[in-house]
Design a protein around this motif. Structure first.
Motif, PDB file in Angstrom:
ATOM      1  N   ARG A  46      40.918  32.366  37.488  1.00  0.00           N
ATOM      2  CA  ARG A  46      40.705  31.500  38.659  1.00  0.00           C
ATOM      3  C   ARG A  46      41.999  30.776  39.040  1.00  0.00           C
ATOM      4  N   LYS A  47      42.766  30.364  38.038  1.00  0.00           N
ATOM      5  CA  LYS A  47      44.051  29.708  38.327  1.00  0.00           C
ATOM      6  C   LYS A  47      44.995  30.707  38.985  1.00  0.00           C
ATOM      7  N   ALA A  48      44.978  31.954  38.522  1.00  0.00           N
ATOM      8  CA  ALA A  48      45.806  32.995  39.145  1.00  0.00           C
ATOM      9  C   ALA A  48      45.445  33.132  40.615  1.00  0.00           C
ATOM     10  N   LEU A  49      44.144  33.116  40.925  1.00  0.00           N
ATOM     11  CA  LEU A  49      43.716  33.237  42.325  1.00  0.00           C
ATOM     12  C   LEU A  49      44.015  31.988  43.137  1.00  0.00           C
ATOM     13  N   GLU A  50      44.022  30.848  42.503  1.00  0.00           N
ATOM     14  CA  GLU A  50      44.398  29.625  43.200  1.00  0.00           C
ATOM     15  C   GLU A  50      45.849  29.729  43.677  1.00  0.00           C
ATOM     16  N   LEU A  51      46.696  30.329  42.841  1.00  0.00           N
ATOM     17  CA  LEU A  51      48.115  30.463  43.167  1.00  0.00           C
ATOM     18  C   LEU A  51      48.394  31.669  44.063  1.00  0.00           C
ATOM     19  N   GLU A  52      47.652  32.751  43.855  1.00  0.00           N
ATOM     20  CA  GLU A  52      47.810  33.978  44.644  1.00  0.00           C
ATOM     21  C   GLU A  52      46.417  34.476  45.021  1.00  0.00           C
ATOM     22  N   PRO A  53      45.875  33.978  46.135  1.00  0.00           N
ATOM     23  CA  PRO A  53      44.479  34.228  46.504  1.00  0.00           C
ATOM     24  C   PRO A  53      44.037  35.697  46.601  1.00  0.00           C
ATOM     25  N   ASN A  54      44.927  36.598  46.842  1.00  0.00           N
ATOM     26  CA  ASN A  54      44.519  37.998  47.001  1.00  0.00           C
ATOM     27  C   ASN A  54      44.936  38.882  45.840  1.00  0.00           C
ATOM     28  N   MET A  55      45.105  38.322  44.650  1.00  0.00           N
ATOM     29  CA  MET A  55      45.532  39.098  43.491  1.00  0.00           C
ATOM     30  C   MET A  55      44.388  40.026  43.055  1.00  0.00           C
ATOM     31  N   PRO A  56      44.535  41.331  43.305  1.00  0.00           N
ATOM     32  CA  PRO A  56      43.442  42.267  43.011  1.00  0.00           C
ATOM     33  C   PRO A  56      43.016  42.288  41.544  1.00  0.00           C
ATOM     34  N   SER A  57      43.945  42.201  40.628  1.00  0.00           N
ATOM     35  CA  SER A  57      43.585  42.285  39.212  1.00  0.00           C
ATOM     36  C   SER A  57      42.719  41.101  38.782  1.00  0.00           C
ATOM     37  N   ALA A  58      43.007  39.920  39.292  1.00  0.00           N
ATOM     38  CA  ALA A  58      42.209  38.739  38.949  1.00  0.00           C
ATOM     39  C   ALA A  58      40.824  38.818  39.588  1.00  0.00           C
ATOM     40  N   VAL A  59      40.769  39.286  40.834  1.00  0.00           N
ATOM     41  CA  VAL A  59      39.480  39.445  41.514  1.00  0.00           C
ATOM     42  C   VAL A  59      38.603  40.428  40.742  1.00  0.00           C
ATOM     43  N   GLU A  60      39.166  41.567  40.368  1.00  0.00           N
ATOM     44  CA  GLU A  60      38.417  42.588  39.635  1.00  0.00           C
ATOM     45  C   GLU A  60      37.976  42.091  38.266  1.00  0.00           C
ATOM     46  N   ALA A  61      38.854  41.379  37.568  1.00  0.00           N
ATOM     47  CA  ALA A  61      38.512  40.862  36.246  1.00  0.00           C
ATOM     48  C   ALA A  61      37.343  39.881  36.336  1.00  0.00           C
ATOM     49  N   LEU A  62      37.374  39.002  37.327  1.00  0.00           N
ATOM     50  CA  LEU A  62      36.281  38.046  37.493  1.00  0.00           C
ATOM     51  C   LEU A  62      34.977  38.757  37.839  1.00  0.00           C
ATOM     52  N   LYS A  63      35.052  39.801  38.651  1.00  0.00           N
ATOM     53  CA  LYS A  63      33.843  40.580  38.966  1.00  0.00           C
ATOM     54  C   LYS A  63      33.263  41.176  37.691  1.00  0.00           C
ATOM     55  N   LYS A  64      34.125  41.753  36.847  1.00  0.00           N
ATOM     56  CA  LYS A  64      33.652  42.351  35.599  1.00  0.00           C
ATOM     57  C   LYS A  64      33.052  41.303  34.666  1.00  0.00           C
ATOM     58  N   LEU A  65      33.549  40.082  34.756  1.00  0.00           N
ATOM     59  CA  LEU A  65      33.027  38.986  33.936  1.00  0.00           C
ATOM     60  C   LEU A  65      31.774  38.361  34.550  1.00  0.00           C
ATOM     61  N   GLY A  66      31.414  38.840  35.734  1.00  0.00           N
ATOM     62  CA  GLY A  66      30.236  38.292  36.394  1.00  0.00           C
ATOM     63  C   GLY A  66      30.444  36.905  36.949  1.00  0.00           C
ATOM     64  N   ALA A  67      31.693  36.587  37.247  1.00  0.00           N
ATOM     65  CA  ALA A  67      32.042  35.272  37.760  1.00  0.00           C
ATOM     66  C   ALA A  67      32.493  35.391  39.207  1.00  0.00           C
ATOM     67  N   PRO A  68      32.190  34.404  40.018  1.00  0.00           N
ATOM     68  CA  PRO A  68      32.691  34.443  41.391  1.00  0.00           C
ATOM     69  C   PRO A  68      34.212  34.329  41.418  1.00  0.00           C
ATOM     70  N   ALA A  69      34.817  35.027  42.336  1.00  0.00           N
ATOM     71  CA  ALA A  69      36.277  35.023  42.447  1.00  0.00           C
ATOM     72  C   ALA A  69      36.738  33.866  43.321  1.00  0.00           C
ATOM     73  N   THR A  70      36.232  32.687  43.023  1.00  0.00           N
ATOM     74  CA  THR A  70      36.613  31.494  43.765  1.00  0.00           C
ATOM     75  C   THR A  70      36.931  30.384  42.787  1.00  0.00           C
ATOM     76  N   LYS A  71      37.682  29.435  43.264  1.00  0.00           N
ATOM     77  CA  LYS A  71      38.027  28.276  42.437  1.00  0.00           C
ATOM     78  C   LYS A  71      36.786  27.427  42.249  1.00  0.00           C
ATOM     79  N   VAL A  72      36.525  27.015  41.045  1.00  0.00           N
ATOM     80  CA  VAL A  72      35.394  26.160  40.746  1.00  0.00           C
ATOM     81  C   VAL A  72      35.849  24.713  40.799  1.00  0.00           C
ATOM     82  N   VAL A  73      35.187  23.930  41.598  1.00  0.00           N
ATOM     83  CA  VAL A  73      35.513  22.512  41.727  1.00  0.00           C
ATOM     84  C   VAL A  73      34.598  21.730  40.799  1.00  0.00           C
ATOM     85  N   PRO A  74      35.161  20.964  39.862  1.00  0.00           N
ATOM     86  CA  PRO A  74      34.308  20.215  38.914  1.00  0.00           C
ATOM     87  C   PRO A  74      33.517  19.112  39.588  1.00  0.00           C
TER      88      PRO A  74
END
Length: 74
Positions: A46-74
């Motif tokens: 998620r931090k990788a996507l915060e810094l580089e929003p269209n990073m395909p590897s991070a998006v794919e990894a989060l999908k495989k983990l079943g997590a949304p590819a968005t920054k989570v706001v506490p």
């Protein structure tokens, strides 16, 4: 497994020195995932996507983990 632990420590040091590198956070996520720490992997990807929003590897990894590819706001 010891080398994965070493890799995590090296990547943690690298993100301290280069905190704006999405690629380093993506790599840290991969290392956490290889270690079996899915929660820390999600945080790193998620931090990788915060810094580089269209990073395909991070998006794919989060999908495989079943997590949304968005920054989570506490």
């Amino acid at each position: 497994m010891r080398r994965v632990t070493d890799a995590i420590e090296v990547f943690k040091l690298n993100v301290e020195v280069f905190p704006k590198s999405g690629n380093l956070y993506d790599s840290l996520g991969e290392a956490y995932l290889a270690h079996g720490d899915t929660e820390q992997a999600r945080v790193s990807y998620r931090k990788a996507l915060e810094l580089e929003p269209n990073m395909p590897s991070a998006v794919e990894a989060l999908k495989k983990l079943g997590a949304p590819a968005t920054k989570v706001v506490p």
